[in-house]
Design a protein around this motif. Sequence first.
Motif, short mmCIF file in Angstrom:
data_model
loop_
_atom_site.label_atom_id
_atom_site.label_comp_id
_atom_site.label_asym_id
_atom_site.label_seq_id
_atom_site.Cartn_x
_atom_site.Cartn_y
_atom_site.Cartn_z
N PRO A 245 -9.59 30.11 -25.52
CA PRO A 245 -8.65 29.04 -25.89
C PRO A 245 -7.22 29.36 -25.48
CG PRO A 245 -9.09 30.39 -27.81
CD PRO A 245 -9.93 30.97 -26.67
N LEU A 246 -6.98 29.46 -24.17
CA LEU A 246 -5.71 29.92 -23.66
C LEU A 246 -5.03 28.88 -22.77
CD1 LEU A 246 -6.83 33.51 -22.59
CD2 LEU A 246 -5.48 32.93 -24.61
N GLN A 247 -3.74 29.04 -22.61
CA GLN A 247 -2.98 28.25 -21.65
C GLN A 247 -2.05 29.18 -20.89
OE1 GLN A 247 -1.28 24.56 -23.03
NE2 GLN A 247 0.46 24.69 -21.62
N PHE A 248 -1.94 28.94 -19.58
CA PHE A 248 -1.07 29.78 -18.76
C PHE A 248 0.06 28.92 -18.21
CE2 PHE A 248 0.41 31.82 -14.89
CZ PHE A 248 0.48 33.15 -15.25
N VAL A 249 1.29 29.43 -18.29
CA VAL A 249 2.47 28.71 -17.82
C VAL A 249 3.21 29.58 -16.81
CG1 VAL A 249 4.72 27.77 -18.47
CG2 VAL A 249 2.74 27.40 -19.95
N TYR A 250 3.58 28.98 -15.67
CA TYR A 250 4.45 29.65 -14.71
C TYR A 250 5.89 29.30 -15.07
CZ TYR A 250 0.24 30.04 -11.78
OH TYR A 250 -1.02 30.31 -11.30
N PRO A 251 6.69 30.28 -15.52
CA PRO A 251 8.10 29.98 -15.82
C PRO A 251 8.83 29.53 -14.56
CG PRO A 251 7.44 32.08 -16.77
CD PRO A 251 6.34 31.67 -15.85
N GLU A 252 9.96 28.89 -14.77
CA GLU A 252 10.76 28.44 -13.62
C GLU A 252 11.16 29.61 -12.74
OE1 GLU A 252 14.88 25.92 -12.71
OE2 GLU A 252 14.17 26.22 -14.77
N LEU A 253 11.48 30.72 -13.35
CA LEU A 253 11.80 31.94 -12.62
C LEU A 253 10.53 32.80 -12.60
CD1 LEU A 253 14.97 34.14 -13.14
CD2 LEU A 253 12.74 35.16 -12.73
N THR A 254 9.85 32.78 -11.49
CA THR A 254 8.61 33.55 -11.41
C THR A 254 8.50 34.22 -10.05
OG1 THR A 254 6.24 33.52 -11.88
CG2 THR A 254 7.09 31.71 -10.56
N GLY A 255 7.43 34.94 -9.86
CA GLY A 255 7.21 35.63 -8.61
C GLY A 255 5.72 35.80 -8.36
N TYR A 256 5.39 36.40 -7.22
CA TYR A 256 4.00 36.44 -6.77
C TYR A 256 3.60 37.83 -6.27
CZ TYR A 256 5.22 31.55 -6.84
OH TYR A 256 5.69 30.33 -7.25
N SER A 257 2.33 38.10 -6.41
CA SER A 257 1.76 39.35 -5.91
C SER A 257 0.73 39.00 -4.84
CB SER A 257 1.11 40.13 -7.05
OG SER A 257 0.51 41.31 -6.56
N PRO A 258 1.07 39.14 -3.57
CA PRO A 258 0.13 38.78 -2.51
C PRO A 258 -1.00 39.80 -2.38
CG PRO A 258 2.40 38.78 -1.71
CD PRO A 258 2.38 39.51 -3.02
N ALA A 259 -2.17 39.32 -2.02
CA ALA A 259 -3.29 40.18 -1.63
C ALA A 259 -3.44 40.06 -0.11
CB ALA A 259 -4.56 39.75 -2.33
N HIS A 260 -3.74 41.16 0.54
CA HIS A 260 -3.69 41.17 2.00
C HIS A 260 -5.04 41.48 2.66
CE1 HIS A 260 0.59 41.84 0.90
NE2 HIS A 260 0.81 41.11 1.96
N LEU A 261 -5.00 41.30 3.95
CA LEU A 261 -6.15 41.60 4.81
C LEU A 261 -5.62 42.24 6.08
CD1 LEU A 261 -9.08 39.26 5.81
CD2 LEU A 261 -7.48 40.03 7.57
N ALA A 262 -6.38 43.21 6.60
CA ALA A 262 -6.03 43.84 7.88
C ALA A 262 -7.31 44.29 8.57
CB ALA A 262 -5.09 45.02 7.66
N ILE A 263 -7.24 44.35 9.88
CA ILE A 263 -8.35 44.85 10.69
C ILE A 263 -8.06 46.32 11.01
CG2 ILE A 263 -9.60 44.64 12.87
CD1 ILE A 263 -8.80 41.65 12.86
N MET A 264 -9.01 47.19 10.68
CA MET A 264 -8.79 48.62 10.85
C MET A 264 -8.83 49.02 12.33
SD MET A 264 -8.27 49.28 7.74
CE MET A 264 -7.96 51.03 7.97
N LYS A 265 -8.03 50.01 12.68
CA LYS A 265 -7.97 50.48 14.07
C LYS A 265 -9.31 51.06 14.51
CE LYS A 265 -4.22 52.04 15.84
NZ LYS A 265 -2.99 52.84 16.14
N ASN A 266 -10.04 51.69 13.59
CA ASN A 266 -11.32 52.31 13.96
C ASN A 266 -12.51 51.38 13.74
OD1 ASN A 266 -11.51 52.27 11.17
ND2 ASN A 266 -12.42 54.32 11.03
N THR A 267 -12.26 50.07 13.73
CA THR A 267 -13.35 49.12 13.54
C THR A 267 -14.46 49.34 14.56
OG1 THR A 267 -13.95 46.76 13.59
CG2 THR A 267 -12.08 47.43 14.94
N GLY A 268 -15.69 49.18 14.08
CA GLY A 268 -16.82 49.27 14.98
C GLY A 268 -17.27 47.90 15.47
N ASN A 269 -16.62 46.86 14.97
CA ASN A 269 -17.01 45.49 15.34
C ASN A 269 -15.75 44.62 15.32
OD1 ASN A 269 -18.09 42.96 15.71
ND2 ASN A 269 -19.49 43.04 13.96
N LEU A 270 -14.96 44.73 16.38
CA LEU A 270 -13.69 44.02 16.42
C LEU A 270 -13.86 42.52 16.38
CD1 LEU A 270 -10.64 44.07 16.68
CD2 LEU A 270 -10.90 44.28 19.17
#
Length: 420
Positions: A245-270
Amino acid sequence: MASALTIKAALRWPVRILIIWLMLVSQVSLSADMAKVVVMTSYPQEVVSQFEAAFEKQYPQYKLEVLWRQSRDAMAYFKESGQPVDVYWTPAQRNFAQLEKMQAFQPLNLDLDGLPAEVNGFALREGNHIATEIAGYGIVSNPQALTNAGLTIPRNWTDLSHPALKGKIALPVPSKVGYAPLLIDILLQGYGWQAGWNLLQAIAANAELVTSGATFVSDDVASGRLLAGLTIDFLTASAIANGAPLQFVYPELTGYSPAHLAIMKNTGNLEGARAFSKFVLSEQGQRLLFHPDIRKLPVRPSVYANKPAAYFNPFEDNPSFVYDTRRGFARQDITNALFDAIITLNLASLQKAVSAIQDASNQSGPDASEVVKATQLLHSLPIDEAGAEAIRTLNPAEVTRWQRIMHDRYEEAAKIASPH
């Protein structure tokens, strides 16, 4: 008669064995035709399974192999294991920064049309890694419990400092809870160094500190034991999806935490790595983030045209506050240590001082000399912003000194506010 049946049964066995052998051969052949794409992630199964199924349907020539590793374990794997990983995909910003310095990534070489480079100052791509979703910071509350207490839903960080919420706020400790350092620094940058610490002290005066198990914020608020907490959206979203029974509010002053993706240099399947990366960033992949089991914020603005009702869109508004990510990361260890010295290790003294000042203000008014003097002492920090940012190596003895300074100031502020 029995003998004839036995003979017929025996004659059928070679046919059955042949069929089974053909099936096994076809499966081996099919597996051989499917190239493996190794993806390392810390995302839970409910997230990965959605992307895995959709990716393999669109790219049937590839089979996803998932390596689950938390942030620290992932770095150890990259440094010590000789086994190739094709794609690293996870919410671990510091890992990506470190791996960039190690030159561990391939150039993405993807079409990034329609993908912005930042949102409100939070970079969505740097070097050879790119954000695939963002999580937003805000306030989780229990609307019914608040109503029962005669209180309204807090919608801004300052609302959490209201004296009526005393003992009813969950505040995560940045040195102990993974998502909290950025959350704390958003307040410090958004309100300014001094005003930000003043606000954090005021919130802490109403708070229980969360030192481990970030989901405890949602759990304690959902139970009604606490009324609200500072948290990150996806933790609350999963709780709400499970009926909390929760509610989530983004305050007017807020920020973000990005999640990332990268291709590894030693990839075996580019090619497979690029196919998976392309899919995650595509319209189809980004829409998967709206799924009730995931509920993340896409980084492709166009998909918000078909977002679920009341779903937050971080690209709709352009607030005046723009977060400086590099500055935040550079001083993270210092602000974590200051939080411990000012709040974590002095919580009882802080709460005693704030309570005394509130009582004096109620009796004599906010402009009374003892209230003003005690408040000034309460807000007197052990180091200013320039001094904090000038520190290159954190000295534990210095942190202990900060702690003692604040303890003495809190004790003195309490005496000034309540001399009798």
